[in-house]
Motif scaffolding. Structure first.
Motif, short mmCIF file in Angstrom:
data_model
loop_
_atom_site.label_atom_id
_atom_site.label_comp_id
_atom_site.label_asym_id
_atom_site.label_seq_id
_atom_site.Cartn_x
_atom_site.Cartn_y
_atom_site.Cartn_z
N GLY A 153 0.80 -1.22 0.00
CA GLY A 153 0.00 0.00 0.00
C GLY A 153 0.83 1.27 0.00
O GLY A 153 0.29 2.37 0.03
N LEU A 154 2.15 1.14 -0.01
CA LEU A 154 3.01 2.34 -0.05
C LEU A 154 2.87 3.04 -1.40
O LEU A 154 2.70 2.39 -2.43
N ASP A 155 2.94 4.35 -1.39
CA ASP A 155 2.90 5.13 -2.62
C ASP A 155 4.26 5.00 -3.31
O ASP A 155 5.29 5.35 -2.72
N PHE A 156 4.26 4.49 -4.54
CA PHE A 156 5.56 4.31 -5.22
C PHE A 156 5.41 4.49 -6.72
O PHE A 156 4.30 4.48 -7.26
N GLU A 157 6.55 4.64 -7.38
CA GLU A 157 6.57 4.74 -8.83
C GLU A 157 7.85 4.08 -9.35
O GLU A 157 8.90 4.13 -8.69
N ILE A 158 7.72 3.45 -10.53
CA ILE A 158 8.88 2.82 -11.16
C ILE A 158 9.29 3.71 -12.35
O ILE A 158 8.46 3.97 -13.23
N LEU A 159 10.53 4.16 -12.35
CA LEU A 159 11.02 5.03 -13.43
C LEU A 159 11.90 4.18 -14.34
O LEU A 159 12.89 3.61 -13.89
N ASP A 160 11.54 4.09 -15.60
CA ASP A 160 12.26 3.19 -16.51
C ASP A 160 12.70 3.95 -17.76
O ASP A 160 11.90 4.62 -18.41
N ALA A 161 13.97 3.77 -18.12
CA ALA A 161 14.53 4.52 -19.24
C ALA A 161 14.09 4.00 -20.60
O ALA A 161 14.17 4.71 -21.60
N ASN A 162 13.63 2.74 -20.65
CA ASN A 162 13.26 2.17 -21.95
C ASN A 162 11.98 2.80 -22.51
O ASN A 162 11.18 3.34 -21.77
N GLN A 163 11.80 2.64 -23.83
CA GLN A 163 10.57 3.13 -24.47
C GLN A 163 9.39 2.21 -24.14
O GLN A 163 8.26 2.65 -24.05
N GLY A 164 9.66 0.91 -24.00
CA GLY A 164 8.58 -0.05 -23.75
C GLY A 164 8.97 -1.04 -22.69
O GLY A 164 10.10 -1.00 -22.17
N PRO A 165 8.05 -1.97 -22.33
CA PRO A 165 8.32 -2.91 -21.24
C PRO A 165 9.32 -3.99 -21.62
O PRO A 165 9.67 -4.15 -22.79
N GLY A 166 9.78 -4.75 -20.60
CA GLY A 166 10.61 -5.95 -20.86
C GLY A 166 12.06 -5.81 -20.49
O GLY A 166 12.81 -6.77 -20.62
N GLY A 167 12.50 -4.62 -20.05
CA GLY A 167 13.91 -4.47 -19.67
C GLY A 167 14.81 -4.83 -20.82
O GLY A 167 14.61 -4.40 -21.96
N THR B 258 12.85 -12.94 -6.88
CA THR B 258 11.73 -12.85 -5.94
C THR B 258 12.21 -12.67 -4.50
O THR B 258 11.75 -11.79 -3.78
N ARG B 259 13.17 -13.52 -4.13
CA ARG B 259 13.65 -13.50 -2.75
C ARG B 259 14.26 -12.14 -2.42
O ARG B 259 13.98 -11.55 -1.37
N ALA B 260 15.08 -11.61 -3.32
CA ALA B 260 15.74 -10.32 -3.08
C ALA B 260 14.72 -9.18 -3.04
O ALA B 260 14.81 -8.28 -2.20
N ALA B 261 13.74 -9.24 -3.93
CA ALA B 261 12.72 -8.17 -3.98
C ALA B 261 11.86 -8.19 -2.73
O ALA B 261 11.57 -7.15 -2.13
N ARG B 262 11.46 -9.38 -2.31
CA ARG B 262 10.61 -9.49 -1.12
C ARG B 262 11.33 -8.96 0.11
O ARG B 262 10.79 -8.19 0.90
N SER B 263 12.60 -9.32 0.22
CA SER B 263 13.36 -8.91 1.39
C SER B 263 13.58 -7.39 1.40
O SER B 263 13.45 -6.73 2.43
N ALA B 264 13.87 -6.81 0.22
CA ALA B 264 14.07 -5.36 0.16
C ALA B 264 12.78 -4.64 0.56
O ALA B 264 12.82 -3.67 1.35
N VAL B 265 11.66 -5.10 0.04
CA VAL B 265 10.40 -4.40 0.33
C VAL B 265 10.01 -4.56 1.80
O VAL B 265 9.51 -3.62 2.42
N GLN B 266 10.29 -5.72 2.36
CA GLN B 266 10.01 -5.91 3.79
C GLN B 266 10.80 -4.89 4.62
O GLN B 266 10.27 -4.24 5.52
N GLU B 267 12.08 -4.73 4.26
CA GLU B 267 12.92 -3.77 5.00
C GLU B 267 12.44 -2.34 4.80
O GLU B 267 12.44 -1.54 5.72
N ILE B 268 12.04 -2.03 3.57
CA ILE B 268 11.55 -0.67 3.29
C ILE B 268 10.29 -0.40 4.11
O ILE B 268 10.13 0.66 4.72
N GLN B 269 9.42 -1.38 4.15
CA GLN B 269 8.18 -1.21 4.90
C GLN B 269 8.50 -0.96 6.38
O GLN B 269 7.92 -0.06 7.01
N ASP B 270 9.43 -1.72 6.91
CA ASP B 270 9.82 -1.52 8.32
C ASP B 270 10.43 -0.14 8.51
O ASP B 270 10.13 0.57 9.47
N ALA B 271 11.31 0.24 7.57
CA ALA B 271 12.02 1.52 7.72
C ALA B 271 11.07 2.71 7.62
O ALA B 271 11.28 3.74 8.26
N LEU B 272 10.00 2.56 6.83
CA LEU B 272 9.09 3.70 6.62
C LEU B 272 7.89 3.67 7.56
O LEU B 272 7.03 4.54 7.46
#
Ligand SMILES: Cc1cc2nc3c(=O)[nH]c(=O)nc-3n(C[C@H](O)[C@H](O)[C@H](O)COP(=O)(O)OP(=O)(O)OC[C@H]3O[C@@H](n4cnc5c(N)ncnc54)[C@H](O)[C@@H]3O)c2cc1C
Length: 362
Positions: free
Chosen positions: A30-44, A339-353
């Motif tokens: 539920g945190l307010d966030f945005e993903i900023l991506d340099a590409n023109q389209g999706p897919g990295g 997945t594991r790295a993303a989940r852990s980062a977001v858990q820490e961010i949620q705790d920190a904020l």
């Protein structure tokens, strides 16, 4: 300095597989966030990979959190377009707020927030996740005489198809999966020499990315539980014998030689002083993490990486890094491992904020 900046609680820099995995977990907080991506389209990095690129793991082992990658019609390993279509559908499915094309030029400190300056304005956030991969920083080793070489040179990230080299004398440099896969298809139409610093390590035919990932996971578990993990049975960089590579081996085309001494205008000189004419060199020599936007924070180490503790910058506690390689989480540069790295980062961010004041999105 930040009056005209858009305020978010979290921004994610990069909208490839790593940024999307982080977005998936952020969405659930539920945190307010945005993903900023340099590409023109999706897919990295995927849409710009070479035409025949295939994953070395089956679809069910190449999924981001929440939604399994659909199986490949007719079977086999997923190809470039299959992965790119999955990533595009993934961000739609979870309505991830990806803003494109927005290239973050710098991240710097601004009072209690971090400020991202981009080619499309400024953003501030209480937490920043960098997930920019390495595709924009191809690595090419330095060889003497290269500046005078008149043949064509390109990195694997610019390679598309073997037909561009039909009938030519080509050096493929690099002993990883890119080198092996490009060599395999190029050797049908061109005279190819495969140059690797050491003899490449080929995995047994029945070992694919899924097995490698399971082995790596087991090693981490053993380390965490204080057990001896034993010698590694195969690194994530070893060559997976996908069908075209196997076929090249069976035809005797998978032979490699050790590096040459130097370039000449029309070719190379080998260590025994013999010479070979060369029309083109394809550098399959990997990437470096694309982190230059973080330089103003003073977090870049001499090796170009960032010192992290479980993916969080040691020098800047409002900064997390996801997806760059094992140093940002075991196998985090893979679809299955991020997945594991993303989940852990977001858990820490949620705790920190948890105690940070709420801001209104602009
Ligand atoms: C031969 C081969 C086989 C492979 N097989 C597999 C496999 O089987 N399974 C697997 O999981 N992986 C595989 N990979 C690896 C995979 O291609 C990459 O690891 C993956 O693309 C990394 O994802 P990412 O999101 O971290 O980075 P990327 O896909 O590179 O995405 C990064 C995004 O960040 C954006 N960006 C960069 N800098 C900025 C900036 N300053 N501001 C804003 N945006 C920015 C880019 O525009 C891009 O959209 C393979 C690779 C090769 C070469």
């Amino acid at each position: 300095m930040t009056a005209d900046a858009q305020e978010r609680r979290v921004i994610v820099i990069g909208g490839g597989q790593s940024g999307l995995a982080v977005g998936y977990f952020l969405r659930r907080t539920g945190l307010d966030f945005e993903i900023l991506d340099a590409n023109q389209g999706p897919g990295g990095a995927w849409p710009s990979a070479w035409d025949s690129l295939h994953l070395f793991s089956p679809a069910q082992w190449s999924s981001l959190p929440g939604w399994p990658m659909p199986p490949v019609p007719g079977g086999g390993y997923p190809g470039r377009d299959h992965v790119a279509a999955y990533l595009a559908a993934y961000e739609e499915r979870y309505r991830l707020p990806v803003r494109r094309p927005v290239r973050v030029e710098t991240v710097e400190r601004a009072e209690n927030r971090l400020l991202a300056r981009t080619n499309a304005g400024k953003w501030t956030a209480l937490a920043v996740v960098s997930a920019t991969g390495g595709a924009s920083r191809p690595f090419v080793p330095d060889y003497p005489g290269v500046e005078g070489f008149r043949g064509r040179q390109l990195h694997s990230c610019s390679y598309r198809s073997p037909q561009d080299f039909a009938g030519q004398r080509v050096l493929v440099v690099g002993g990883g999966n890119s080198g092996a896969q490009i060599l395999a298809e190029l050797s049908h139409v061109a005279e190819v020499t495969w140059v690797t610093p050491e003899a490449p390590t080929f995995l047994p035919d029945d070992v694919d990315g899924r097995v490698l990932f399971e082995r790596a996971t087991e090693r981490v578990r053993a380390q965490q539980e204080g057990r001896d993990p034993g010698p590694p049975k195969g690194g994530l960089g070893d060559i997976v014998m996908v069908p075209p590579v196997r076929e090249a081996r069976d035809r005797g085309a998978l032979r490699s030689v050790r590096p040459f001494l130097r370039f000449e205008p029309d070719g190379v000189v080998w260590r025994d002083r013999s010479r070979s004419p060369v029309d083109a060199v394809i550098w399959c020599t990997g990437f470096r993490p694309a982190l230059v936007h973080l330089a103003p924070l003073g977090v870049l180490e001499p090796d170009g990486c960032v010192a992290v503790q479980d993916g969080r910058s040691v020098r800047e506690p409002r900064l997390w890094l996801v997806g760059y390689g094992d140093w940002t989480g075991l196998a985090s540069a893979t679809l299955a491992g991020v997945t594991r790295a993303a989940r852990s980062a977001v858990q820490e961010i949620q705790d920190a904020l948890a105690d940070a004041p709420t801001v209104t999105a602009t």
